[in-house]
Every structure is written in structure tokens, then in C-alpha cells.
Write an enzyme that holds these catalytic residues in place. Structure first.
Site, PDB file in Angstrom:
ATOM      1  N   ARG A  38       0.525  15.385  12.140  1.00  0.00           N
ATOM      2  CA  ARG A  38       0.599  14.729  13.456  1.00  0.00           C
ATOM      3  C   ARG A  38       0.955  15.717  14.569  1.00  0.00           C
ATOM      4  O   ARG A  38       0.519  15.528  15.707  1.00  0.00           O
ATOM      5  CB  ARG A  38       1.622  13.597  13.416  1.00  0.00           C
ATOM      6  N   LYS A 235      -3.746  -8.342   1.756  1.00  0.00           N
ATOM      7  CA  LYS A 235      -3.799  -9.716   2.259  1.00  0.00           C
ATOM      8  C   LYS A 235      -4.950  -9.958   3.204  1.00  0.00           C
ATOM      9  O   LYS A 235      -5.179  -9.180   4.127  1.00  0.00           O
ATOM     10  CB  LYS A 235      -2.515  -9.994   3.019  1.00  0.00           C
ATOM     11  N   GLY A 388      -3.871   4.222   7.424  1.00  0.00           N
ATOM     12  CA  GLY A 388      -3.161   3.604   6.301  1.00  0.00           C
ATOM     13  C   GLY A 388      -3.553   4.117   4.936  1.00  0.00           C
ATOM     14  O   GLY A 388      -3.788   5.319   4.743  1.00  0.00           O
ATOM     15  N   GLY A 411      -2.329   0.436  12.134  1.00  0.00           N
ATOM     16  CA  GLY A 411      -2.225  -0.833  12.871  1.00  0.00           C
ATOM     17  C   GLY A 411      -3.081  -0.828  14.121  1.00  0.00           C
ATOM     18  O   GLY A 411      -3.786  -1.797  14.428  1.00  0.00           O
TER      19      GLY A 411
HETATM   20  P1  AMP Z   1      -3.078  -3.050   3.257  1.00  0.00           P
HETATM   21  O1  AMP Z   1      -1.822  -2.431   3.814  1.00  0.00           O
HETATM   22  O2  AMP Z   1      -3.260  -4.473   3.611  1.00  0.00           O
HETATM   23  O3  AMP Z   1      -4.294  -2.202   3.475  1.00  0.00           O
HETATM   24  O4  AMP Z   1      -2.835  -3.124   1.704  1.00  0.00           O
HETATM   25  C1  AMP Z   1      -2.665  -1.988   0.919  1.00  0.00           C
HETATM   26  C2  AMP Z   1      -2.008  -2.441  -0.357  1.00  0.00           C
HETATM   27  O5  AMP Z   1      -2.813  -3.393  -0.992  1.00  0.00           O
HETATM   28  C3  AMP Z   1      -1.806  -1.321  -1.330  1.00  0.00           C
HETATM   29  O6  AMP Z   1      -0.428  -1.102  -1.490  1.00  0.00           O
HETATM   30  C4  AMP Z   1      -2.419  -1.849  -2.604  1.00  0.00           C
HETATM   31  O7  AMP Z   1      -1.627  -1.625  -3.745  1.00  0.00           O
HETATM   32  C5  AMP Z   1      -2.510  -3.339  -2.348  1.00  0.00           C
HETATM   33  N1  AMP Z   1      -3.544  -3.981  -3.170  1.00  0.00           N
HETATM   34  C6  AMP Z   1      -4.849  -3.678  -3.208  1.00  0.00           C
HETATM   35  N2  AMP Z   1      -5.476  -4.440  -4.103  1.00  0.00           N
HETATM   36  C7  AMP Z   1      -4.563  -5.248  -4.646  1.00  0.00           C
HETATM   37  C8  AMP Z   1      -4.595  -6.254  -5.648  1.00  0.00           C
HETATM   38  N3  AMP Z   1      -5.734  -6.582  -6.273  1.00  0.00           N
HETATM   39  N4  AMP Z   1      -3.442  -6.897  -5.959  1.00  0.00           N
HETATM   40  C9  AMP Z   1      -2.297  -6.572  -5.337  1.00  0.00           C
HETATM   41  N5  AMP Z   1      -2.200  -5.620  -4.378  1.00  0.00           N
HETATM   42  C10 AMP Z   1      -3.307  -4.963  -4.046  1.00  0.00           C
END
Ligand code: AMP
Length: 431
Positions: A38, A235, A388, A411
Site C-alpha cells: 500500500r 454470503k 479482498g 468494500g
Molecule cells: P467474502 O468476504 O464474502 O468474499 O467471503 C470470503 C469467505 O467466504 C472466505 O473466508 C471463504 O472461506 C468463505 N467461503 C467461501 N465458500 C464458502 C463455503 N462454501 N462455505 C463457507 N464459507 C465459504
């Protein structure tokens, strides 16, 4: 939203004091910076300003420190509430103990290591102020000459920063004559140093924000087709807005990761113990109907790697099905899905990717994410990685150089892709 903003090149900075908001929120371990990416990313803007005879005053946040006023730590709200619940006789001692512990924040979240690293990278002195808008910062800013660089302390030492307090923003602005925002990672936040300060100074963007806006803006407004959007992560609720906006613009939408299971349920499939948001099933149905109506190719996994428990060393297997049996959870896309996704990515003209295809932190469930990362890197498409976890995966796998753009803000890039107005960019002067 107009993203055609003036940059450092569109304003006369010569002989002027320029306040630059950077994203120096670098990872640290035991007082040592573990990744200076960064800081390196901020160099083009800083160098441009120095070469054009400006006096450069840098500011940034780092972590989430306690508020610190006049070198004294203040309790945060949660701590104060906990202490207020104690018997009165114990409160004074508890407050003292808490403050003593919190004192470490002054050192832990100081930008001093950043100043030292920056001096090394620039090959010149970087003057460090002891405070943010206190006597020391103001005196050092007043004495700053063109060609010199200083950095003020962590703006989040003041609670007024995240509250976007106008008086605090005015104090920040009082040290300079021009404001440059180059912190894309916080551009989605309306804080004093990211947006409020622009009420008091002519405000333009630095090169980092300019590149983010150029590349992502073009992908959304005039993508090279076919435009493939890949969304994953935990999610669906975090990304509904992004899915909704991208359906309007892309040709194919690929959904992987934990969020796929809410779509499984929407299609009437079983999901076992997979992460699934019951209250978003109807929304998932609506999104799929919208994709159908718009003629968007909507891809979700057709096979899965499933585990018994949410544990790295859990028992696991591949099932060639889009239904998950009872007592099992989907933790990665399966090999057939991986191939299907890879083939789709191979033919893309533009790819935007945010979120892993599975629990990529664990080796057994990282194959889908690795496969997608490799396919994007080799696709020859305009490739945009939205910060991310997917950015981390791409970097860890050594594919970073093959991507067109890796966003510096997880974000912020999500909000950008959602089509939302980012306060840290909206506040800058239009071209
Ligand atoms: P995000 O911050 O929403 O991009 O989510 C990233 C996180 O989603 C990572 O820590 C992954 O471990 C989690 N993740 C991805 N696929 C799955 C899954 N099938 N079940 C649970 N967690 C998941």
C-alpha cells in the site's frame, strides 16, 4: 454518478501545501510492516507532487485504535459500558486498568513505521508529526517547504474522523491548500479525511483512485464482450446489490462459494448443513428470474466438494450433484463445475471477479478458487479483481501480473460494482 474527476494533473500544485489522503493501513507484526504494497502504491502520486514543487502532507488511518487526545487514551464505548455495569467501588480501578492496557494503542497504531518505510522508498526524509491536528502537526505543516514530505498521525486517533465531524475536517484542511484523495480502500466511507475535508479545499484524485475509476468504470459502461462476472464468498446478502447491478450489464454471471447454496435452495435443491441464508431464498429466486428475463447466462455449481464439518481437516468427498446430502456441507465447487467455469472464462472479453469459489483458506477446498484464478489470468480478457479474498488468492498464486487490475479496496470496489456513489470520489471536482 460522474466518475470523470479532476486529478493531480488538472490542478496547479506548484508551491502549494497539498494534503493527501492515502491508504497506509498496512499489515504489521510486532511493530514491523509485513507488506508495504500500500505504501508502494501511493508513491506515483507522492512523487508527482514532489516533482511539481508541492509540499506534501500525508494522512491515513491504521486499524481501529482507541481515541487518543493530547497523548491520552480514551475508553471506547463498549469498555465504558462494561465498567458502568460494575459495582461502583470497582469502577475506578477497572477504568485505570483498561486505560493502562489501551495505552499501547498509541504505539501500536502509530504511523511512524510507515513514515520510516516511506523515507526509505522515496530516498528522502519524511517528517513525522506527533499528533493529527494538534500543535505539532500544525507547526510542522506551517514550516513545510515545497519538495518536502510530512505525515500526520493516524486520523482514527480522533473519534471525529469516522463521524465526519465538520470542525475536525476544517482543522485538517487548515494545514493545506489543496486536497488529494488517493485512498480507494476508504472511498466508500464518508469520513472527515476521505470526504469532509473536500468542503474546505479544492479536491482532486491521485493516480490510484484515477486508475480504479478508469478501469472499473469502463468495464461497467463499455465492456469488451462477452462480459463475465464471477461472484463468490460466504454470503449472498453481502452481494445482492452487486449481483443486481451486474445482471444489467454482463453476459454471464457465475456464482460460486457459500452464496451458491442459497440459489440451490431457491431451485428446490437440498443444501445439507451448507451455509445458506433462508431469508434470502426469495431474493435469489428474483435474481435468477431477472437474469433469465435479461438473457444473462446464469451459472451455479453442478457438482460440489462437501465436508462433514466446517473444519480444515474434516472428512470430505466430491459429489457429482447439485444437491447436498444431509449432514454434509458444500465447501468448494466440484471438478465438473470448475471446468465449466474455466471454459466460460476462456472465452470472455471482460472478467470481473469478487469472492472465492470455496473455503480457499483450506487446501482441500481451494481447488475451485485456484482454477478460476488461473483461468482468469490466462484468459487474455480485461480482468478486474475486486479486492479482498480473491485478490489475496491471485497474489498468493503468482497471477497478479497477469491481471489488468487488482482493486486496492474490497468494500469500495463492491460498492462501485453495485453502482453506488462513493463519497470519497463524489466529493472531488468534476472534470
Ligand atoms: P467474502 O468476504 O464474502 O468474499 O467471503 C470470503 C469467505 O467466504 C472466505 O473466508 C471463504 O472461506 C468463505 N467461503 C467461501 N465458500 C464458502 C463455503 N462454501 N462455505 C463457507 N464459507 C465459504
Amino acid at each position: 454518478m460522474n466518475y470523470n474527476k479532476k486529478s493531480v494533473e488538472d490542478i496547479d500544485v506548484s508551491g502549494k501545501k497539498v494534503l493527501v489522503r492515502c491508504d497506509f493501513n498496512v499489515p504489521m507484526k510486532d511493530g514491523v510492516i509485513t507488506d508495504a504494497k500500500r505504501i508502494i502504491g501511493a508513491l506515483p502520486t507522492i512523487k508527482y507532487l514532489l516533482e511539481h514543487n508541492a509540499a506534501v502532507i500525508l494522512c491515513s488511518h491504521m486499524g481501529r485504535p482507541h481515541n487518543i487526545m493530547n497523548e491520552k487514551v480514551k475508553l471506547d464505548k463498549k469498555e465504558a459500558k462494561k465498567i458502568a455495569e460494575l459495582p461502583e467501588a470497582e469502577q475506578a480501578a477497572a477504568t485505570e486498568a483498561c486505560l493502562e492496557k489501551a495505552k499501547g494503542d498509541i504505539e501500536k497504531f502509530s504511523l511512524k513505521p510507515v513514515a520510516e518505510k516511506l523515507a526509505e522508498l522515496l530516498g528522502q526524509d519524511v517528517i513525522m508529526a506527533k499528533d493529527v491536528v494538534g500543535e505539532d502537526a500544525k507547526a510542522k505543516a506551517a514550516a513545510l517547504k515545497p519538495g518536502q514530505v510530512m505525515i500526520i498521525e493516524n486520523v482514527r486517533f480522533h473519534a471525529e474522523e469516522t463521524k465526519n465531524d465538520p470542525a475536525f475536517a476544517k482543522e485538517l484542511a487548515s494545514m493545506a491548500e489543496i486536497y488529494v484523495n488517493d485512498a480507494f480502500g476508504t472511498a466508500h466511507r464518508a469520513h472527515a479525511s476521505t470526504a469532509g475535508v473536500a468542503d474546505y479545499l479544492p479536491a482532486v484524485c491521485g493516480y490510484l483512485i484515477q486508475k480504479e475509476v478508469d478501469v472499473m468504470g469502463k468495464a461497467l459502461s463499455e465492456p469488451v464482450r462477452p462480459f463475465v462476472a464471477i461472484l463468490g464468498g460466504a454470503k449472498v446478502s453481502d452481494k445482492i446489490g452487486v449481483i443486481n447491478n451486474l445482471i444489467e450489464k454482463c453476459d454471464t454471471l457465475i456464482i460460486g462459494g457459500g452464496m451458491a447454496y442459497t440459489f440451490f435452495r431457491a431451485l428446490g435443491n437440498t443444501t445439507g448443513t451448507s451455509i445458506c441464508e433462508e431469508d434470502k431464498v426469495d431474493m435469489a429466486k428474483e435474481l435468477m428470474a431477472k437474469a433469465r428475463a435479461k438473457g444473462v447466462n446464469f451459472l451455479i455449481p453442478v457438482d460440489n466438494v462437501i465436508g462433514r464439518e466446517y473444519k480444515e481437516d474434516t472428512a470430505y468427498m466430491t459429489i457429482y450433484s447439485d444437491s447436498i446430502p444431509d449432514g454434509w456441507m458444500g465447501l468448494d465447487i466440484g471438478p465438473v463445475t470448475q471446468e465449466l467455469f474455466e471454459k466460460t472464462i476462456e472465452g470472455a472479453g471482460t472478467v470481473v471477479w469478487n469472492g472465492p469459489m470455496g473455503v480457499s483458506e483450506w487446501d482441500h477446498f481451494a481447488h475451485g478458487t485456484i482454477g478460476v484464478a488461473r483461468a482468469v489470468a490466462n484468459s487474455g480478457a480485461i480482468s478486474i479483481i475486486g479486492g479482498g479474498d480473491s485478490a489475496a488468492a491471485v497474489e498468493m498464486l503468482g497471477f497478479a501480473d497477469k491481471m489488468t487490475h487488482i482493486s486496492t479496496g474490497g468494500g469500495a470496489s463492491l460498492e462501485f460494482l453495485e453502482g453506488l456513489e462513493l463519497p470519497g470520489i463524489a466529493c472531488l471536482q468534476d472534470k
